[in-house]
Write a protein that holds these residues in place. Structure first.
Motif, mmCIF file in Angstrom:
data_model
loop_
_atom_site.group_PDB
_atom_site.id
_atom_site.type_symbol
_atom_site.label_atom_id
_atom_site.label_comp_id
_atom_site.label_asym_id
_atom_site.label_seq_id
_atom_site.Cartn_x
_atom_site.Cartn_y
_atom_site.Cartn_z
ATOM 1 N N ASN A 69 -8.694 -3.897 3.409
ATOM 2 C CA ASN A 69 -8.217 -2.665 4.028
ATOM 3 C C ASN A 69 -6.987 -2.210 3.253
ATOM 4 O OD1 ASN A 69 -8.191 -0.565 5.939
ATOM 5 N ND2 ASN A 69 -6.751 -1.675 7.258
ATOM 6 N N ALA A 82 -8.025 0.195 -2.819
ATOM 7 C CA ALA A 82 -8.289 0.223 -1.377
ATOM 8 C C ALA A 82 -7.142 0.899 -0.641
ATOM 9 C CB ALA A 82 -8.485 -1.198 -0.855
ATOM 10 N N LYS A 83 -7.475 1.665 0.384
ATOM 11 C CA LYS A 83 -6.469 2.385 1.171
ATOM 12 C C LYS A 83 -6.693 2.116 2.660
ATOM 13 C CE LYS A 83 -5.953 6.124 -2.206
ATOM 14 N NZ LYS A 83 -4.644 5.652 -2.678
ATOM 15 N N CYS A 93 -4.473 -3.274 -0.308
ATOM 16 C CA CYS A 93 -4.823 -3.412 -1.729
ATOM 17 C C CYS A 93 -4.421 -4.739 -2.346
ATOM 18 C CB CYS A 93 -4.203 -2.267 -2.529
ATOM 19 S SG CYS A 93 -2.404 -2.150 -2.387
ATOM 20 N N ARG A 100 -17.854 -0.159 -1.114
ATOM 21 C CA ARG A 100 -17.101 0.454 -0.016
ATOM 22 C C ARG A 100 -18.041 0.639 1.159
ATOM 23 N NH1 ARG A 100 -15.005 5.282 -0.243
ATOM 24 N NH2 ARG A 100 -13.003 4.772 0.660
ATOM 25 N N TYR A 117 -12.704 3.041 5.468
ATOM 26 C CA TYR A 117 -13.623 2.123 4.789
ATOM 27 C C TYR A 117 -12.919 0.811 4.457
ATOM 28 C CZ TYR A 117 -16.878 6.001 4.000
ATOM 29 O OH TYR A 117 -17.746 7.048 4.176
ATOM 30 N N LEU A 118 -13.727 -0.235 4.313
ATOM 31 C CA LEU A 118 -13.291 -1.488 3.717
ATOM 32 C C LEU A 118 -13.853 -1.565 2.297
ATOM 33 C CD1 LEU A 118 -13.935 -3.924 6.698
ATOM 34 C CD2 LEU A 118 -11.696 -3.360 5.748
ATOM 35 N N ASP A 119 -13.094 -2.158 1.396
ATOM 36 C CA ASP A 119 -13.595 -2.442 0.054
ATOM 37 C C ASP A 119 -14.046 -3.902 0.036
ATOM 38 O OD1 ASP A 119 -12.372 0.071 -0.310
ATOM 39 O OD2 ASP A 119 -12.014 -0.366 -2.420
ATOM 40 N N ALA A 126 -9.219 -5.260 -5.535
ATOM 41 C CA ALA A 126 -9.569 -3.929 -5.010
ATOM 42 C C ALA A 126 -8.300 -3.095 -4.917
ATOM 43 C CB ALA A 126 -10.242 -4.048 -3.646
ATOM 44 N N CYS A 160 0.826 -1.215 0.000
ATOM 45 C CA CYS A 160 0.000 0.000 0.000
ATOM 46 C C CYS A 160 0.858 1.263 0.000
ATOM 47 C CB CYS A 160 -0.907 0.027 1.229
ATOM 48 S SG CYS A 160 -2.108 -1.306 1.291
#
Length: 306
Positions: free
Chosen positions: A200, A214-215, A202, A257, A220-222, A211, A102
């Motif tokens: 959470n 995702a960050k 990527c 998300r 948020y969760l993807d 995903a 990430c």
């Protein structure tokens, strides 16, 4: 400060224990800090070591270095969650250290001095059925694929990724979509899915990244849900799914998300789950949630997310 190194000697296929010890003693000696070393003796031993160390130095400032792969860090992180005085750091020695993917630049993490001289960074903390994780969770096909990789470890002599590819083919040909009851932030997404994942970070499993945006610091969760498809069709979808080429999958995949998922396998069988490289089985309605800035990890100074 006490620097506690919890070293998994089999992570990554090479025992780094002596190299870590030698380098850490030199750096910590220059700083006037004490360092201690613990070698993981069996699977799950990281949690036992972490709890004993945190109990022994309760009230003191300590930093725990998880020296291994994604699973090593997850076990240390989960065991340390009751101890507020313990800082967490990861020194990547395993085949996969997925949370690092990430970051804009991963190279600084591979120099131990950068970690020892690092600074705290807040990231979101996810939970599954009360178990904390920082990167990703998968239920269904991808969890089974990663769980079966060890069965095909003997073919790594041909190519490092052969066990993953072979496990993927076997699972696609022999397993089927599973019916789930799913609620995300109050909205129903129930259906038959090959894969249900919560990101959470990527990437998980070393190279699975559906995903990819995702960050781990956005709150948020993807949630990724890969719908039921035929056996032949599934074989053509593996590549786009793993590479994040979601547009090639059309309506076969949903990415939502959100902050909380409730999930239950409708056939009442146990769900097989991969959580940051660790495997769990659970049954009944289970909750996956995210806590904004719920975790601090030590990173090299100046480190930034992508």
């Amino acid at each position: 400060m006490k620097h506690i190194f919890i070293i998994n000697p089999v992570a990554g296929g090479k025992d780094m224990s002596e190299e870590i010890r030698s380098e850490a003693e030199e750096i910590c000696g220059q700083l006037g800090h004490e360092c201690l070393f613990f070698i993981v003796e069996h699977e799950g031993n990281e949690a036992q070591i972490t709890e004993k160390v945190c109990d022994a130095f309760r009230g003191e400032k300590i930093r725990l270095y998880a020296c291994g792969g994604s699973g090593t860090f997850q076990r240390v992180m989960e065991a340390a969650k009751r101890f507020k005085d313990a800082e967490l750091a990861v020194y990547p020695c395993g085949f996969t250290n997925d949370i690092l993917k990430c970051f804009r630049d991963r190279e600084p993490f591979y120099k131990l001095k950068n970690i020892i001289m690092g600074e705290p960074l807040e990231i979101d903390a996810a939970e599954f059925d009360g178990i904390r994780f920082c990167n990703a969770l998968s239920i269904g096909m991808t969890a089974r694929i990663i769980g079966d990789i060890d069965n095909y470890a003997f073919i790594t002599k041909f190519h490092r990724n052969f066990p993953y590819w072979f496990s993927s083919i076997v699972d696609v040909l022999t397993k089927h979509a599973i019916p789930y009851e799913i609620d995300i932030d109050g909205k129903d997404y129930s259906g038959r899915y090959l894969v249900v994942s919560a990101f959470n970070g990527c990437v998980y499993g070393g190279n699975i990244s559906p995903a990819k945006n995702a960050k781990p610091n956005d709150g948020y969760l993807d949630f990724v849900m890969f719908k039921k498809v035929g056996t032949f069709e599934a074989t053509t979808c593996i590549g786009p799914f793993c590479n994040g080429d979601i547009e090639k999958l059309g309506d076969r995949i949903k990415i939502v998300r959100g902050r909380k998922m409730k999930i239950r396998q409708i056939d009442s069988k146990e769900m097989t789950c991969n959580i940051d490289g660790e495997f769990y089985k659970t049954s009944g309605m289970t909750e996956i949630s995210i806590k904004k800035n719920g975790l601090k990890i030590i990173v090299p100074k100046g480190t930034e997310f992508k």
